[in-house]
Design a protein around this motif. Structure first.
Motif, PDB file in Angstrom:
ATOM      1  N   ALA A   1       7.899  -2.896   0.854  1.00  0.00           N
ATOM      2  CA  ALA A   1       7.876  -3.363  -0.534  1.00  0.00           C
ATOM      3  C   ALA A   1       7.834  -2.182  -1.500  1.00  0.00           C
ATOM      4  CB  ALA A   1       6.673  -4.279  -0.765  1.00  0.00           C
ATOM      5  N   ALA A   2       7.093  -1.135  -1.129  1.00  0.00           N
ATOM      6  CA  ALA A   2       7.024   0.063  -1.971  1.00  0.00           C
ATOM      7  C   ALA A   2       8.389   0.754  -2.043  1.00  0.00           C
ATOM      8  CB  ALA A   2       5.970   1.027  -1.424  1.00  0.00           C
ATOM      9  N   ILE A   3       9.132   0.778  -0.941  1.00  0.00           N
ATOM     10  CA  ILE A   3      10.470   1.369  -0.938  1.00  0.00           C
ATOM     11  C   ILE A   3      11.384   0.623  -1.906  1.00  0.00           C
ATOM     12  CG2 ILE A   3      12.553   1.674   0.461  1.00  0.00           C
ATOM     13  CD1 ILE A   3      10.696   2.328   2.832  1.00  0.00           C
TER      14      ILE A   3
ATOM     15  N   LEU B   1      -0.712  10.780   2.085  1.00  0.00           N
ATOM     16  CA  LEU B   1       0.467  11.642   2.208  1.00  0.00           C
ATOM     17  C   LEU B   1       1.433  11.119   3.257  1.00  0.00           C
ATOM     18  CD1 LEU B   1      -1.151  15.205   1.982  1.00  0.00           C
ATOM     19  CD2 LEU B   1       0.363  14.128   0.305  1.00  0.00           C
ATOM     20  N   GLN B   2       0.902  10.614   4.367  1.00  0.00           N
ATOM     21  CA  GLN B   2       1.761  10.131   5.446  1.00  0.00           C
ATOM     22  C   GLN B   2       2.494   8.845   5.060  1.00  0.00           C
ATOM     23  OE1 GLN B   2      -1.368  10.216   8.446  1.00  0.00           O
ATOM     24  NE2 GLN B   2      -0.345  11.899   9.508  1.00  0.00           N
ATOM     25  N   LEU B   3       1.800   7.931   4.387  1.00  0.00           N
ATOM     26  CA  LEU B   3       2.473   6.724   3.918  1.00  0.00           C
ATOM     27  C   LEU B   3       3.457   7.058   2.805  1.00  0.00           C
ATOM     28  CD1 LEU B   3       0.541   5.065   5.659  1.00  0.00           C
ATOM     29  CD2 LEU B   3       0.206   3.523   3.714  1.00  0.00           C
ATOM     30  N   GLY B   4       3.055   7.959   1.901  1.00  0.00           N
ATOM     31  CA  GLY B   4       3.928   8.352   0.805  1.00  0.00           C
ATOM     32  C   GLY B   4       5.197   9.017   1.285  1.00  0.00           C
TER      33      GLY B   4
ATOM     34  N   SER C   1       5.408   7.552  -5.430  1.00  0.00           N
ATOM     35  CA  SER C   1       5.157   6.802  -4.197  1.00  0.00           C
ATOM     36  C   SER C   1       3.696   6.397  -4.087  1.00  0.00           C
ATOM     37  CB  SER C   1       5.565   7.631  -2.979  1.00  0.00           C
ATOM     38  OG  SER C   1       4.857   8.856  -2.939  1.00  0.00           O
ATOM     39  N   MET C   2       2.771   7.269  -4.500  1.00  0.00           N
ATOM     40  CA  MET C   2       1.346   6.961  -4.426  1.00  0.00           C
ATOM     41  C   MET C   2       1.003   5.780  -5.330  1.00  0.00           C
ATOM     42  SD  MET C   2      -1.540   7.606  -3.107  1.00  0.00           S
ATOM     43  CE  MET C   2      -3.316   7.544  -3.401  1.00  0.00           C
ATOM     44  N   ARG C   3       1.476   5.820  -6.574  1.00  0.00           N
ATOM     45  CA  ARG C   3       1.204   4.722  -7.514  1.00  0.00           C
ATOM     46  C   ARG C   3       1.806   3.414  -7.010  1.00  0.00           C
ATOM     47  NH1 ARG C   3       3.202   8.022 -11.543  1.00  0.00           N
ATOM     48  NH2 ARG C   3       4.930   6.542 -11.834  1.00  0.00           N
ATOM     49  N   THR C   4       3.009   3.511  -6.461  1.00  0.00           N
ATOM     50  CA  THR C   4       3.692   2.309  -5.991  1.00  0.00           C
ATOM     51  C   THR C   4       2.978   1.698  -4.799  1.00  0.00           C
ATOM     52  OG1 THR C   4       5.791   3.269  -6.738  1.00  0.00           O
ATOM     53  CG2 THR C   4       5.908   1.388  -5.258  1.00  0.00           C
TER      54      THR C   4
END
Length: 369
Positions: free
Chosen positions: A111-113, A164-167, A136-139
């Motif tokens: 969903a973030a992508i 960082l890894q998810l971002g 990416s962090m905010r999203t």
């Protein structure tokens, strides 16, 4: 004690069999001791995954239960513990891959992508140049909150490595999206501009005075002449926009259709192509022509460092047209959206940026509401 209870249970449910013949009394005593010790030793279920390993221990302890197999031998088994939605799975080499993660994590990342792709089209085509990892962090935080996945939201806020890894999984999709756009432009540049295999000079000429942004008419020798009152309405631009916006039910133009409805509340009262996306598509066409003029090299990147000036100049030019002739601007942007929509349903050096982007523009000849 639990072990005593198990032993007692075995005593009442199973009687030892008598051996018909014993050749060695010492061995008989040893076998009896082994059998007794086996009934008193609980058997634990295998919980750990030997291949994929959780980065952080975020599991609960699990529960103990007594089970029997076909031999009527009671066993103590620990049921697998439930993993937290915020757990991460790594490969044997320590890499974090999207498809290896648990369902809530995959859903948040995917969903973030989609949200980041929407940002690229509506806000900025090269967000890493201005926001780096903040987008990416905010999203991710926003998506986790909307979906009610508190474990992921809380860990994003306190665990820098996890964030960082998810971002990184989200950030990786931005250049991939632009590369797909560039590859699509390179695939179609010859056909839409009627370029031969060695028309390197003609390709270079099309980048001058921003000829490539206009709709074209061709003479008998396939030489292009821009239609000066139809900027940003070239067939290749419309094709690329259509492929990006409407290629599937998961495309941005379908998933975020409401964003175009919001734009429609402006002057034209019709859905419009957003400026950042149109500028990015125009930059992709420029990059494809540049690639062609250089002899179609095998390696050709579409990075922000190489093409950001071209992109920024298109943004400024469109913003200026919006300011100087708002009626014509909104009519043009709505026409581009409509053409891309109909097409789908019907079937780097930047040297030129010192030029006036609308040197060829026939503003008086453009239509408006």
């Amino acid at each position: 004690m639990l072990s005593d209870e198990v032993a007692s249970l075995v005593t009442h449910t199973q009687k030892p069999r008598k051996s018909s013949k014993v050749s060695d009394s010492g061995a008989d005593r040893s076998s009896a001791a082994d059998r007794k010790r086996a009934t008193e030793t609980p058997t634990w279920g295998d919980v750990d995954d030997a291949v994929s390993e959780s980065i952080e221990s975020t599991t609960t302890g699990g529960e103990l239960s007594i089970s029997s197999d076909n031999e009527d031998t009671p066993k103590l088994v620990r049921t697998p513990a439930k993993k937290s939605a915020a757990s991460l799975v790594r490969t044997e080499k320590g890499k974090v891959k999207l498809l290896d993660q648990n369902l809530p994590t995959r859903q948040v990342i995917q969903a973030a992508i989609s949200e980041v792709k929407c940002h690229v089209m509506f806000v900025h085509g090269y967000p890493e140049l201005v926001e780096k990892n903040q987008l990416s962090m905010r999203t991710l935080l926003s998506v986790a909150e909307k979906r009610g996945v508190d474990a992921i939201k809380e860990r994003l806020q306190v665990d820098e490595l996890y964030a960082l890894q998810l971002g990184a999984l989200v950030d990786a999709r931005i250049p991939i999206m632009r590369r797909e756009l560039k590859d699509d432009a390179c695939t179609n540049v010859d056909g839409y501009f009627r370029l031969g295999h060695k028309d390197f000079t003609k390709a270079k000429t099309l980048t001058e005075k921003l000829v490539y942004i206009y709709a074209m008419k061709f003479d008998g020798n396939n030489n292009a002449t821009p239609i000066r009152n139809r900027p940003y309405q070239g067939e290749l631009l419309v094709l690329l926009i259509s492929n990006q916006l409407f290629h599937s039910s998961r495309a941005v133009g379908v998933k975020f259709a409401s964003r175009f409805v919001e734009i429609a509340k402006n002057k034209s009262k019709r859905p419009e192509i957003p400026i950042p996306f149109l500028a990015l598509v125009a930059t992709a066409v420029y990059s494809a022509l540049l690639w062609k003029s250089l002899g179609s090299p095998g390696k050709f990147n579409f990075s922000g460092n190489q093409f950001s000036e071209v992109y920024s100049y298109h943004v400024k030019s469109l913003e200026r047209l919006k300011h100087d002739a708002p009626g014509k601007f909104h009519y043009m942007m709505a026409d581009i959206y409509e053409a891309a929509h109909k097409l789908k349903h019907n079937g780097a050096t930047g040297d030129h940026i010192e030029l006036n982007a609308f040197e060829l523009l026939d503003l008086e000849g453009m239509e408006e509401d």
